[in-house]
Design an enzyme around this catalytic site. Structure first.
Site, PDB file in Angstrom:
ATOM      1  N   LYS A 254     -23.244  -5.988  39.269  1.00 24.34           N
ATOM      2  CA  LYS A 254     -22.444  -7.222  39.246  1.00 24.34           C
ATOM      3  C   LYS A 254     -21.234  -7.127  40.177  1.00 24.34           C
ATOM      4  O   LYS A 254     -20.586  -8.130  40.447  1.00 24.34           O
ATOM      5  CB  LYS A 254     -21.993  -7.545  37.816  1.00 24.34           C
ATOM      6  CG  LYS A 254     -23.115  -8.099  36.942  1.00 24.34           C
ATOM      7  CD  LYS A 254     -22.615  -8.476  35.551  1.00 24.34           C
ATOM      8  CE  LYS A 254     -23.746  -9.029  34.681  1.00 24.34           C
ATOM      9  NZ  LYS A 254     -23.314  -9.225  33.278  1.00 24.34           N
ATOM     10  N   HIS A 305     -33.392  -3.281  33.412  1.00 24.23           N
ATOM     11  CA  HIS A 305     -32.903  -3.693  32.088  1.00 24.23           C
ATOM     12  C   HIS A 305     -33.144  -5.169  31.775  1.00 24.23           C
ATOM     13  O   HIS A 305     -32.923  -5.603  30.652  1.00 24.23           O
ATOM     14  CB  HIS A 305     -31.424  -3.305  31.880  1.00 24.23           C
ATOM     15  CG  HIS A 305     -30.446  -4.123  32.675  1.00 24.23           C
ATOM     16  ND1 HIS A 305     -30.156  -3.868  33.990  1.00 24.23           N
ATOM     17  CD2 HIS A 305     -29.676  -5.184  32.329  1.00 24.23           C
ATOM     18  CE1 HIS A 305     -29.253  -4.730  34.421  1.00 24.23           C
ATOM     19  NE2 HIS A 305     -28.936  -5.547  33.426  1.00 24.23           N
ATOM     20  N   ASP A 347     -28.485  -4.686  25.276  1.00 22.23           N
ATOM     21  CA  ASP A 347     -27.687  -5.599  26.098  1.00 22.23           C
ATOM     22  C   ASP A 347     -27.767  -7.026  25.559  1.00 22.23           C
ATOM     23  O   ASP A 347     -26.746  -7.702  25.409  1.00 22.23           O
ATOM     24  CB  ASP A 347     -28.203  -5.538  27.543  1.00 22.23           C
ATOM     25  CG  ASP A 347     -27.380  -6.386  28.490  1.00 22.23           C
ATOM     26  OD1 ASP A 347     -26.149  -6.494  28.293  1.00 22.23           O
ATOM     27  OD2 ASP A 347     -27.968  -6.961  29.428  1.00 22.23           O
TER      28      ASP A 347
HETATM   29  P1  C2E Z   1     -24.931 -10.866  29.944  1.00 21.88           P
HETATM   30  O1  C2E Z   1     -23.888 -11.865  29.560  1.00 21.88           O
HETATM   31  O2  C2E Z   1     -24.581  -9.406  29.700  1.00 21.88           O
HETATM   32  O3  C2E Z   1     -26.258 -11.205  29.163  1.00 21.88           O
HETATM   33  C1  C2E Z   1     -27.318 -10.302  29.082  1.00 21.88           C
HETATM   34  C2  C2E Z   1     -28.569 -10.965  28.585  1.00 21.88           C
HETATM   35  O4  C2E Z   1     -28.383 -11.443  27.236  1.00 21.88           O
HETATM   36  C3  C2E Z   1     -29.008 -12.198  29.364  1.00 21.88           C
HETATM   37  O5  C2E Z   1     -29.734 -11.864  30.530  1.00 21.88           O
HETATM   38  C4  C2E Z   1     -29.906 -12.896  28.341  1.00 21.88           C
HETATM   39  O6  C2E Z   1     -31.156 -12.265  28.271  1.00 21.88           O
HETATM   40  C5  C2E Z   1     -29.187 -12.607  27.033  1.00 21.88           C
HETATM   41  N1  C2E Z   1     -28.323 -13.770  26.720  1.00 21.88           N
HETATM   42  C6  C2E Z   1     -26.997 -13.889  26.905  1.00 21.88           C
HETATM   43  N2  C2E Z   1     -26.553 -15.089  26.461  1.00 21.88           N
HETATM   44  C7  C2E Z   1     -27.634 -15.732  25.979  1.00 21.88           C
HETATM   45  C8  C2E Z   1     -27.837 -17.031  25.353  1.00 21.88           C
HETATM   46  O7  C2E Z   1     -26.884 -17.826  25.176  1.00 21.88           O
HETATM   47  N3  C2E Z   1     -29.110 -17.354  24.965  1.00 21.88           N
HETATM   48  C9  C2E Z   1     -30.159 -16.497  25.154  1.00 21.88           C
HETATM   49  N4  C2E Z   1     -31.398 -16.869  24.732  1.00 21.88           N
HETATM   50  N5  C2E Z   1     -30.009 -15.282  25.737  1.00 21.88           N
HETATM   51  C10 C2E Z   1     -28.767 -14.913  26.140  1.00 21.88           C
HETATM   52  P2  C2E Z   1     -29.845 -12.943  31.721  1.00 21.88           P
HETATM   53  O8  C2E Z   1     -30.152 -14.298  31.192  1.00 21.88           O
HETATM   54  O9  C2E Z   1     -30.799 -12.379  32.725  1.00 21.88           O
HETATM   55  O10 C2E Z   1     -28.407 -12.983  32.344  1.00 21.88           O
HETATM   56  C11 C2E Z   1     -27.888 -11.888  33.082  1.00 21.88           C
HETATM   57  C12 C2E Z   1     -26.422 -12.081  33.309  1.00 21.88           C
HETATM   58  O11 C2E Z   1     -26.232 -13.308  34.040  1.00 21.88           O
HETATM   59  C13 C2E Z   1     -25.611 -12.260  32.028  1.00 21.88           C
HETATM   60  O12 C2E Z   1     -25.290 -10.997  31.496  1.00 21.88           O
HETATM   61  C14 C2E Z   1     -24.398 -13.030  32.550  1.00 21.88           C
HETATM   62  O13 C2E Z   1     -23.483 -12.160  33.224  1.00 21.88           O
HETATM   63  C15 C2E Z   1     -25.033 -13.927  33.614  1.00 21.88           C
HETATM   64  N6  C2E Z   1     -25.377 -15.239  33.056  1.00 21.88           N
HETATM   65  C16 C2E Z   1     -26.565 -15.627  32.514  1.00 21.88           C
HETATM   66  N7  C2E Z   1     -26.503 -16.937  32.156  1.00 21.88           N
HETATM   67  C17 C2E Z   1     -25.264 -17.370  32.444  1.00 21.88           C
HETATM   68  C18 C2E Z   1     -24.592 -18.638  32.327  1.00 21.88           C
HETATM   69  O14 C2E Z   1     -25.127 -19.631  31.848  1.00 21.88           O
HETATM   70  N8  C2E Z   1     -23.286 -18.697  32.767  1.00 21.88           N
HETATM   71  C19 C2E Z   1     -22.654 -17.617  33.317  1.00 21.88           C
HETATM   72  N9  C2E Z   1     -21.382 -17.755  33.723  1.00 21.88           N
HETATM   73  N10 C2E Z   1     -23.267 -16.412  33.459  1.00 21.88           N
HETATM   74  C20 C2E Z   1     -24.549 -16.294  33.018  1.00 21.88           C
HETATM   75  C1  SIN Z   2     -18.021 -11.651  30.798  1.00 22.91           C
HETATM   76  O1  SIN Z   2     -17.865 -11.972  31.985  1.00 22.91           O
HETATM   77  O2  SIN Z   2     -17.633 -12.398  29.870  1.00 22.91           O
HETATM   78  C2  SIN Z   2     -18.639 -10.319  30.446  1.00 22.91           C
HETATM   79  C3  SIN Z   2     -19.866 -10.028  31.272  1.00 22.91           C
HETATM   80  C4  SIN Z   2     -20.626  -8.852  30.704  1.00 22.91           C
HETATM   81  O3  SIN Z   2     -20.067  -8.089  29.945  1.00 22.91           O
HETATM   82  O4  SIN Z   2     -21.815  -8.665  31.018  1.00 22.91           O
HETATM   83 FE    FE Z   3     -27.698  -7.284  33.400  1.00 25.55          FE
HETATM   84 FE    FE Z   4     -24.579  -6.491  30.110  1.00 25.86          FE
END
Ligand code: C2E
Ligand code: SIN
Ligand code: FE
Ligand code: FE
Ligand code: SIN
Length: 406
Positions: A254, A305, A347
């Site tokens: 990231k 991951h 995660d």
């Molecule tokens: P992260 O925040 O560490 O989330 C890791 C994983 O947790 C996500 O991988 C997803 O599989 C799950 N996850 C997190 N929030 C939700 C949710 O509200 N609903 C569901 N069903 N699953 C959830 P993913 O989707 O591949 O996203 C990877 C990274 O991309 C996330 O890491 C975050 O940094 C970013 N991201 C994903 N979606 C959004 C978004 O809508 N807005 C923002 N600002 N960042 C996002």
């Molecule tokens: C965040 O931006 O809120 C945290 C992102 C993460 O921990 O993956």
């Molecule tokens: Fe990731």
């Molecule tokens: Fe993470």
């Protein structure tokens, strides 16, 4: 139960432990080895290490053969107790004065002392503390990294007896070595946390609790899974140590993602999400010349991951990046390592149950339902099962590494 050792045997034991201490890397594995070494040296039943952080003593690791000898859930090591550095507790007194303290019987303390024995702890656990040897863990005269408390020296027949003069000398000597290795491991973890903060958490509110939690979840899920598989405890210790650090680094990629996407307080557009997916291959590319097992494991976890058990995850073939010597393709089932399969679940579990810039924490029930529903789809069913088997430990970890109030 082995009896007391002679001097040569004890010196050999110290050297053996020092050798182990030089090979393991993470703080928790070091503390485990230090306690095992110290207890073996004086044949003691139990012990606890407190580390000094922010001028407080934090309960950091514990052994107790009588209470936890047959308990492999490890819940007890994530206890969150802190003691102030003052003369009201034995550990606090030792941190304050920098001098060892030897107690023959916790229920007959010297008249003029300021500290007391916490009888309530004994009552709650049903354990009888008798002899207590508390020593500073100091790397130099000025610098204390923590305090080690060794409890209940045992005689040949397993009765608690006072620590001898010899015991005290050996433990002091051992503690000086241990302190240096602990400090080095703390620096390693600090370095990992600092790189992560730079890479991922360009957000002053973010303290690294997320990565500390993911590291601990992964280590304990693996511990349970590997025992079920019948993997040897030596092998488990080694892999668990590497996994704790490697899984903390899962999102280092990231670093290359812009703040506009990373911190967007709303749902990502399709295009933004495609960009975000590069954090996997970019992360793996950071370890492109692996020189250690840790590098190799970190690379594989960073890469995989976000793979899914059913093969519908990413990288999906569209995230090739310079520096990768292999093609990043979608993987399915056990084509990805057990380490990536575990990190994937840890995660998502942590992301769902925590606050993110783009979402509120989900209620626990909803998180649990999703993990159960996704067993065999997003996640390896064995990993899901291990997660639920150690759920009390998972909760203790969340309590220990709480997000800082904002
Ligand atoms: P992260 O925040 O560490 O989330 C890791 C994983 O947790 C996500 O991988 C997803 O599989 C799950 N996850 C997190 N929030 C939700 C949710 O509200 N609903 C569901 N069903 N699953 C959830 P993913 O989707 O591949 O996203 C990877 C990274 O991309 C996330 O890491 C975050 O940094 C970013 N991201 C994903 N979606 C959004 C978004 O809508 N807005 C923002 N600002 N960042 C996002
Ligand atoms: C965040 O931006 O809120 C945290 C992102 C993460 O921990 O993956
Ligand atoms: Fe990731
Ligand atoms: Fe993470
Ligand atoms: C302390 O260091 O005082 C806590 C342990 C005990 O009360 O036995």
């Amino acid at each position: 139960m082995p009896g007391k050792y002679d001097t040569r045997e004890r010196l050999e034991a110290i050297l053996r432990t020092t050798d182990i201490l030089c090979r393991v890397k993470d703080v928790d594995a070091i503390l485990d080895a230090v306690l095992a070494g110290a207890r073996a040296l004086v044949n003691a039943d139990a012990g606890t290490i407190y580390l000094l952080e922010d001028e407080q003593l934090h309960f950091s690791f514990t052994h107790n053969d009588t209470l936890f000898g047959n308990d492999d859930s490890n819940k007890h090591i994530y206890t969150s107790i802190t003691l102030p550095v003052d003369d009201k507790s034995m550990a606090g007194y030792v941190a304050l004065t920098g001098k060892p303290l030897v107690i023959d019987d916790a229920y007959h303390l010297p008249e003029d002392r300021s500290y007391f024995h916490n009888v309530r702890l004994d009552q709650e656990s049903g354990y009888k503390t008798t002899s207590i040897l508390t020593v500073p863990l100091s790397t130099s005269r000025e610098k204390i990294v923590g305090v080690m408390q060794i409890i209940n020296a045992l005689d040949q027949s397993g009765n608690a007896v006072p620590f001898s003069q010899d015991d005290q000398q050996f433990i002091n000597y051992f503690a000086n070595h241990a302190a240096v290795v602990i400090e080095r491991a703390q620096m390693t973890r600090e370095l990992v946390l600092r790189s992560i903060r730079m890479a991922e958490m360009r957000d002053p509110m973010e303290t690294g609790s997320h990565v500390n939690r993911v590291g601990a979840f992964c280590a304990e899920i693996y511990n349970h899974w590997a025992r079920e598989q019948g993997i040897s405890s030596e092998e488990i210790k080694k892999n668990k140590d590497l996994l704790r650090i490697a899984s903390m680094l899962h999102d280092v990629g990231k670093v290359a993602i812009s703040d506009a996407i990373l911190k967007k307080p709303a749902k990502l557009s399709r295009e933004e999400y495609e960009t975000m997916k590069f954090h996997t291959t970019l992360g793996a590319a950071l370890f492109r010349n692996p020189t250690s097992d840790l590098d190799a494991m970190s690379a594989e976890i960073a890469l995989n991951h976000h793979q899914r058990w059913d093969g519908k995850g990413y990288p999906d073939g569209n995230q090739d990046c310079p520096g990768l010597t292999f093609k990043a393709v979608p993987l399915k089932g056990d084509q990805m390592s057990i380490y990536a399969r575990i990190t994937a679940l840890a995660d998502v579990y942590d992301a769902l149950s925590s606050h993110r810039a783009y979402k509120d924490p989900w209620p626990t029930e909803r998180v649990m339902d999703l993990l159960r529903e996704e067993s065999g789809h997003a996640f390896d069913p064995e990993v899901v099962e291990s997660f639920f088997s150690i759920y009390e430990t998972i909760e203790a970890i969340r309590e220990k590494y709480k997000d800082r109030e904002t």
